[in-house]
Design a protein around this motif. Sequence first.
Motif, PDB file in Angstrom:
ATOM      1  N   LYS A 114       0.831  -1.211   0.000  1.00 22.68           N
ATOM      2  CA  LYS A 114       0.000   0.000   0.000  1.00 22.68           C
ATOM      3  C   LYS A 114       0.863   1.258   0.000  1.00 22.68           C
ATOM      4  N   ASN A 115       1.912   1.293   0.868  1.00 26.05           N
ATOM      5  CA  ASN A 115       2.754   2.477   0.928  1.00 26.05           C
ATOM      6  C   ASN A 115       3.504   2.688  -0.374  1.00 26.05           C
ATOM      7  N   THR A 116       4.032   1.593  -0.942  1.00 27.97           N
ATOM      8  CA  THR A 116       4.750   1.699  -2.202  1.00 27.97           C
ATOM      9  C   THR A 116       3.805   2.150  -3.301  1.00 27.97           C
ATOM     10  N   LEU A 117       2.577   1.633  -3.302  1.00 31.87           N
ATOM     11  CA  LEU A 117       1.594   2.041  -4.301  1.00 31.87           C
ATOM     12  C   LEU A 117       1.329   3.532  -4.200  1.00 31.87           C
ATOM     13  N   ASP A 148      -2.260  13.481   4.916  1.00 30.18           N
ATOM     14  CA  ASP A 148      -2.831  12.157   5.186  1.00 30.18           C
ATOM     15  C   ASP A 148      -3.284  11.394   3.943  1.00 30.18           C
ATOM     16  N   PHE A 149      -2.921  11.855   2.748  1.00 26.80           N
ATOM     17  CA  PHE A 149      -3.401  11.174   1.547  1.00 26.80           C
ATOM     18  C   PHE A 149      -3.027   9.688   1.475  1.00 26.80           C
ATOM     19  N   PRO A 150      -1.895   9.246   2.054  1.00 23.55           N
ATOM     20  CA  PRO A 150      -1.655   7.794   2.059  1.00 23.55           C
ATOM     21  C   PRO A 150      -2.789   7.015   2.710  1.00 23.55           C
ATOM     22  N   ASN A 151      -3.484   7.627   3.683  1.00 24.75           N
ATOM     23  CA  ASN A 151      -4.616   6.949   4.331  1.00 24.75           C
ATOM     24  C   ASN A 151      -5.795   6.774   3.375  1.00 24.75           C
ATOM     25  N   LEU A 152      -5.929   7.681   2.400  1.00 24.99           N
ATOM     26  CA  LEU A 152      -6.996   7.540   1.410  1.00 24.99           C
ATOM     27  C   LEU A 152      -6.715   6.356   0.495  1.00 24.99           C
ATOM     28  N   THR A 153      -5.484   6.233   0.056  1.00 23.72           N
ATOM     29  CA  THR A 153      -5.103   5.062  -0.744  1.00 23.72           C
ATOM     30  C   THR A 153      -5.338   3.778   0.039  1.00 23.72           C
ATOM     31  N   ALA A 154      -4.955   3.767   1.320  1.00 21.42           N
ATOM     32  CA  ALA A 154      -5.140   2.567   2.156  1.00 21.42           C
ATOM     33  C   ALA A 154      -6.616   2.235   2.319  1.00 21.42           C
ATOM     34  N   ALA A 155      -7.468   3.257   2.447  1.00 22.31           N
ATOM     35  CA  ALA A 155      -8.905   3.023   2.601  1.00 22.31           C
ATOM     36  C   ALA A 155      -9.507   2.446   1.320  1.00 22.31           C
ATOM     37  N   MET A 156      -9.033   2.907   0.178  1.00 20.34           N
ATOM     38  CA  MET A 156      -9.484   2.330  -1.092  1.00 20.34           C
ATOM     39  C   MET A 156      -9.084   0.861  -1.185  1.00 20.34           C
ATOM     40  N   ASP A 157      -7.884   0.562  -0.719  1.00 22.86           N
ATOM     41  CA  ASP A 157      -7.418  -0.833  -0.705  1.00 22.86           C
ATOM     42  C   ASP A 157      -8.277  -1.677   0.236  1.00 22.86           C
ATOM     43  N   TRP A 171     -10.753  -2.222  -3.675  1.00 26.46           N
ATOM     44  CA  TRP A 171     -10.538  -1.654  -5.005  1.00 26.46           C
ATOM     45  C   TRP A 171      -9.297  -2.285  -5.657  1.00 26.46           C
ATOM     46  N   SER A 172      -9.362  -2.446  -6.956  1.00 24.21           N
ATOM     47  CA  SER A 172      -8.198  -2.927  -7.699  1.00 24.21           C
ATOM     48  C   SER A 172      -7.158  -1.811  -7.791  1.00 24.21           C
TER      49      SER A 172
END
Length: 324
Positions: free
Chosen positions: A3-6, A290-299, A303-304
Motif C-alpha cells: 500500500k505504501n509503495t503504491l 494524510d493522503f496515504p490513508n486515502l489510498t489505504a482506505a481504497m485498498d 478496489w483494484s
Amino acid sequence: MTKNTLHDDLIVFDGLIISNWGGDVFDAMRKGGLTAANCTCSVWENFRDTMLNIGAWNRMLAAHGDQITKAVTVADIRRAKAENKTAIVLGFQNTSAFEDRAEFVELFKQQGVGIVQMTYNTQNLVGSGCYESTDSGLSDFGHDIVAEMNRVGMLCDLSHVGPKTSEDVIRASKRPVAYSHCLPHGLKAHPRNKTDDQLRFIADHDGFVGVTMFPPFLPRGNDSTVDDYVTAIDYVVNLVGEDRVGFGTDFTMGYDKPFFEYLNHDKGTGRQLTEIWDVEFPDGLESIADFPNLTAAMDRAGWSEGKIRKIMGENWLSLLDRVW
C-alpha cells in the motif's frame, strides 16, 4: 506492490484545495505525496484583487521552488511527480474576476489559470449559484464566457453552480466540464449535493465528477471517516463509471471563522447563505499530509490497483489533457 509503495507511485490529484497557502501547507502537500492540486486563488475577488493573489502565488512559487511548481500542462504535472514536487494549478471558484470582459479569460489563462467555477453559490453575470432562490440559467454573456474558456483551454467547473445553469453549461460547452468537488444528493439531501440524474447527465456529456469530503455534505457529518469518504466516491463510480471520477477534498487548512464568514456571505459581505460550519474533516484524513490513508482506505474497500490509480489522479489528468 504494498500500500505504501503504491501510494508513492501514484499520480495524486486533488480537484479543489482552498487552504491558507504557505510553508505549512506546502510541507503537508509533500508529506502526503500530493502530485498536483486545483488551488483556489479567487472566490469573490474582482480582476485587480485576483491578479494580486496570483502575484502572491508567483512569489510563493519562487520562494518554495524546491516543493512546488506551477502547472499549465499535463506534462508539467507529470514532471512535478518525477521531480518530487507538487504542481500548482491555479483555479477560481467564481467568474467574478472576469468582471464584464470576455478578453480577461485569456489574460488569466496566460497567468496559468486552468480551472474556473462558473458561479460561487449565488448570481453573477454568467449565471446562478446553488443558493440563489431563482436559477435563471446561463446568461448570454455566460455563453460568451463558456465559448472563450473553450477556446483558450480552461476547464468549466460547476460544483457550486445551480442545476439549470449547470445543465446549460454542460450543453453549451464544446469541451468536457466538471463538478470538481461535490457529493451525491442520493446519500444526503443538500443544495450543494448533486442528484443521480445530474451526475449521470454530466457523465453522459463527456464530463467528470470530483467527489468532495466536506463533512456537512456527508451523511455522518463531522463523525465521518476516510472509509465513509471512499463509500461516497464508490457511490458516484457506480453511477457514472470509474473512468469519470476523481476526488476534490475542499481542504481548508489554516483558516479560521472570519474566512468561512467571508465565503458564506453573498459577494463576501452580503446576506449569509448558510450556517457557519464547525468543520472537522474525516477521521484519517484531517490533513493534506494524510493522503496515504486515502489510498489505504481504497485498498481496504477491495478496489483494484487500476481503479485506485484512476480515482487518485489519472482520471483528472486525462480530463485536463482533453480540456487544456
